[in-house]
Design an enzyme around this catalytic site. Structure first.
Site, PDB file in Angstrom:
ATOM      1  NE  ARG A  60      -3.948   1.528   1.233  1.00 24.01           N
ATOM      2  CZ  ARG A  60      -4.992   2.342  -0.047  1.00 24.01           C
ATOM      3  NH1 ARG A  60      -5.206   1.422  -0.997  1.00 24.01           N
ATOM      4  NH2 ARG A  60      -6.243   3.110   0.434  1.00 24.01           N
TER       5      ARG A  60
ATOM      6  CB  THR B 110      -9.342  -0.789  -7.074  1.00 25.02           C
ATOM      7  OG1 THR B 110      -8.906   0.654  -6.462  1.00 25.02           O
ATOM      8  CG2 THR B 110      -9.216  -1.604  -6.715  1.00 25.02           C
TER       9      THR B 110
ATOM     10  CG  ASN C  47      -8.608   6.187  -4.847  1.00 22.82           C
ATOM     11  OD1 ASN C  47      -9.012   5.247  -3.772  1.00 22.82           O
ATOM     12  ND2 ASN C  47      -8.155   7.359  -3.766  1.00 22.82           N
TER      13      ASN C  47
ATOM     14  CG  ASP D  67      -8.615   5.254  -0.777  1.00 19.64           C
ATOM     15  OD1 ASP D  67      -9.533   6.138  -0.395  1.00 19.64           O
ATOM     16  OD2 ASP D  67      -7.956   4.747  -0.745  1.00 19.64           O
TER      17      ASP D  67
ATOM     18  CB  SER E  95      -7.635  -0.003   1.807  1.00 19.97           C
ATOM     19  OG  SER E  95      -7.690  -0.723   0.675  1.00 19.97           O
ATOM     20  CB  SER E  96     -12.530  -0.427   0.394  1.00 15.71           C
ATOM     21  OG  SER E  96     -13.396   0.567   1.405  1.00 15.71           O
TER      22      SER E  96
HETATM   23  O1  DON Z   1      -8.146   1.416  -1.008  1.00 20.60           O
HETATM   24  C1  DON Z   1      -9.126   1.318  -1.194  1.00 20.60           C
HETATM   25  O2  DON Z   1     -10.068   1.564  -0.947  1.00 20.60           O
HETATM   26  C2  DON Z   1      -9.596   2.643  -2.583  1.00 20.60           C
HETATM   27  N1  DON Z   1      -8.668   3.748  -3.118  1.00 20.60           N
HETATM   28  C3  DON Z   1      -9.610   1.508  -3.816  1.00 20.60           C
HETATM   29  C4  DON Z   1     -10.457   2.756  -5.129  1.00 20.60           C
HETATM   30  C5  DON Z   1     -11.066   2.113  -5.694  1.00 20.60           C
HETATM   31  O3  DON Z   1     -11.525   1.137  -5.814  1.00 20.60           O
HETATM   32  C6  DON Z   1     -11.673   2.705  -7.523  1.00 20.60           C
HETATM   33  N2  DON Z   1     -12.038   1.934  -7.904  1.00 20.60           N
HETATM   34  N3  DON Z   1     -13.213   2.112  -8.825  1.00 20.60           N
END
Ligand code: DON
Length: 566
Positions: free
Chosen positions: A103, A376, A396, A418, A447-448
């Site tokens: 990350r 993502t 992101n 984030d 993060s998710s």
């Molecule tokens: O880490 C995370 O949760 C976000 N930065 C993820 C971003 C994401 O999934 C965008 N995609 N559609």
């Protein structure tokens, strides 16, 4: 007379129940690609093909992962990256499990209030667009560290197909052409020129990434340190500095990827292995699954009022906890065991009732006594040896910060968004963060992302994950249930319509093609419904091990995703 009345009443009830039922997604009955030995399911055909070619050459899932990842940088600049970061969860052929964190981190010069004006208000776009939004990238460190431990083919062989592809050029899809055109104004706003500004794109156009090919060649020849200490590091830092950013060479030189102990828990007869903090993914799906475990879900109608209600209430409570407890584990003590225990989650569900929605304003984080000693892209791989790997990577937002390092040929993330710019202020996914996720130098942002592996009877069952910010968690949650509770195949599960609740805002978001039949009932019970135009939730790429040991791919039709295997 009394009998007739009862009969009428029962028929009316039956009719009403029928009315409430969503036609089961079983009617979709789609089958994904089925292969005997190995498979890659990713956001683009070319990337899946490159990963599979590596396994045909004798490489394992980890070799294929590195090759697929690098290919996505070329064919899927929307999210595939070397300027971002990600997470990996794996299960080897011998059942050894692990997870890996590369990350992004906040730069050394980052500070708590860096996105606030003098009145303490969040400055619009500062954490999402342009050089100030960029976190210290982790992807290259991650790929090399994985290679060091698990790789069997030389790194040069894994990166070469992507160098060749970048030079030859990529034929873009309709979705990509639309996306390049759509984001043009943001590339300009980020105050830089990208190769995507050059023309009006259309399906079938070819894009060559010559600068990226050169960067990959330097990485091939000089290894990991090329990105963190070499010419590429100079190019990156100089460019970011010119655009007013704060990343230094010291930031890059200090970056380290980390092995993490995965989140593991049981759901009925399955064992789930998922990503721990700094992702919230593993903890949240554990909480959601534990909250609904006492119910006989397989008897529910899929996507019926009852089903939506129960999952929503589990999601609401889990997202409330996420915002309070979760952040970088190197900066916070997180009570993981309590948060994912059946006892705690069952207690959280005590005030749920079938008659009316719980109000999010009445739900806060739960009571944990004593602390114990988070655009993502996701892809899933199973190799012929039986190793499995789930990988979610991100910049992101779409094309990250929109900052395109011209000389290097790659985008930089906007992952700083984030972190919590200000307590109580939602980020671009509407997620709230608290102290645990406040900005601090070198902190990893919550993060998710939820790369996940499911075992049943001690054997590999499923590999899955998704992009989609906060909707990643609920997409993974629902796909696990589609397979384990509703016995869907992988493609059928991935294609099935989804919904999402994240505590705040207090609304259930539905995909556009979600049947509206349950909406009046849900509204009556006090649920707020939101179903926007052209909305999709998540984009799941997954692999299911079928009872005969064959593999079924689930490539999300919401994108250009593709399963390839042999
Ligand atoms: O880490 C995370 O949760 C976000 N930065 C993820 C971003 C994401 O999934 C965008 N995609 N559609």
């Amino acid at each position: 007379m009394k009998k007739i009345f009862i009969l009428l009443f029962v028929s009316l009830l039956f009719f009403q129940c029928k009315q409430q039922q969503i036609p089961p997604s079983k009617q979709v009955l789609e089958k994904g690609l089925i292969t005997k030995k190995a498979m890659v399911v990713s956001a683009r055909k070319e990337a899946s093909e490159i990963g599979v070619a590596i396994m045909k050459k004798g490489g394992n899932a980890f070799d294929a992962m590195i090759a697929t990842d690098l290919a996505l940088v070329v064919v899927y600049p929307f999210a595939g990256n070397i300027g971002g970061g990600g997470f990996t969860v794996y299960r080897t052929k011998d059942g050894e499990i692990g997870s890996f964190d590369y990350r992004e981190k906040a730069p050394l010069a980052a500070s708590r209030d860096m996105y606030l004006d003098e009145d303490g208000n969040v400055i619009p776009n500062k954490s999402t667009l342009g050089a100030m939004a960029v976190g210290v990238p982790g992807t290259v460190a991650g790929l090399f560290k994985i290679h060091e431990r698990f790789g069997t083919l030389p790194f040069s062989e894994l990166i070469q197909p992507s160098i060749d592809l970048a030079r030859k050029g990529v034929i873009i899809t309709k979705k990509q052409a639309n996306s390049f055109n759509k984001y043009r104004e943001f590339f300009e706003k980020a105050n830089n020129r990208t190769i995507f500004l050059d023309k009006d794109w259309k399906e079938g156009d070819t894009v060559k990434y010559l600068k990226l090919a050169k960067t990959f060649e330097r990485i091939r020849d000089n290894g990991r340190d090329e990105f963190y200490k070499g010419e590429t590091a100079d190019i990156l830092v100089d460019y970011v500095k010119d655009l007013g950013g704060i990343i230094t060479k010291e930031d890059l030189a200090k970056y380290e990827a980390k092995w993490r102990k995965p989140i593991t828990f049981t759901y009925k007869d399955a064992r789930i292995i998922s990503m721990p903090p700094p992702s919230s993914g593993g903890i949240c799906i554990a909480q959601m699954l534990k909250s609904i475990e006492p119910f006989d879900i397989s008897k529910f109608t899929h996507n019926s009022t009852k089903y939506i209600q129960l999952l929503t209430e589990a999601e609401r409570r889990s997202f409330a906890d996420r915002s309070y407890f979760l952040g970088d584990p190197d900066f916070n003590d997180i009570p993981i065991d309590s948060l994912i225990s059946s006892k705690y989650n069952n207690k959280r569900m005590i005030n749920f009732n079938w008659d009316s929605a719980t109000n999010s304003s009445e739900v806060s984080y739960g009571n944990i006594t004593g602390m114990e000693s988070n655009e993502t892209t996701h892809y899933s791989i199973v190799d012929p040896f039986g190793n499995a790997i789930a990988v979610t990577n991100t910049l992101n937002g779409a094309y990250g910060s929109k900052v395109y390092v011209q000389e290097g040929g790659f985008f930089l993330n906007n992952e700083m968004d984030d972190l919590s710019s200000k307590p109580g202020e939602p980020n671009m996914f509407g997620l709230l963060g608290a102290e645990a996720n406040a900005i601090e130098p070198e902190k990893r942002m919550l993060s998710s992302m939820t790369p996940t592996i499911v075992e049943q009877n001690g054997k590999l069952k499923m590999v899955l994950g998704s992009p989609g910010g906060s909707t990643i968690i609920t997409s993974v949650f629902q796909n696990i249930l589609n397979v384990l509770e509703f016995d869907m195949g992988m493609q059928e599960s991935v294609s099935a319509p989804r919904f999402h609740h994240q505590w705040l805002p207090d609304e259930i978001k539905f995909e556009t093609r979600f049947d509206t039949i349950a909406f009046p009932q849900l509204r009556k019970k006090g649920y707020n419904i939101s179903q926007g135009n052209s909305r999709i939730l998540g984009k799941v790429d997954a692999i299911l091990v079928l009872p005969d040991g064959k593999l079924e791919g689930g490539a999300d039709p919401r994108g250009d995703d593709m399963a390839v295997g042999f």
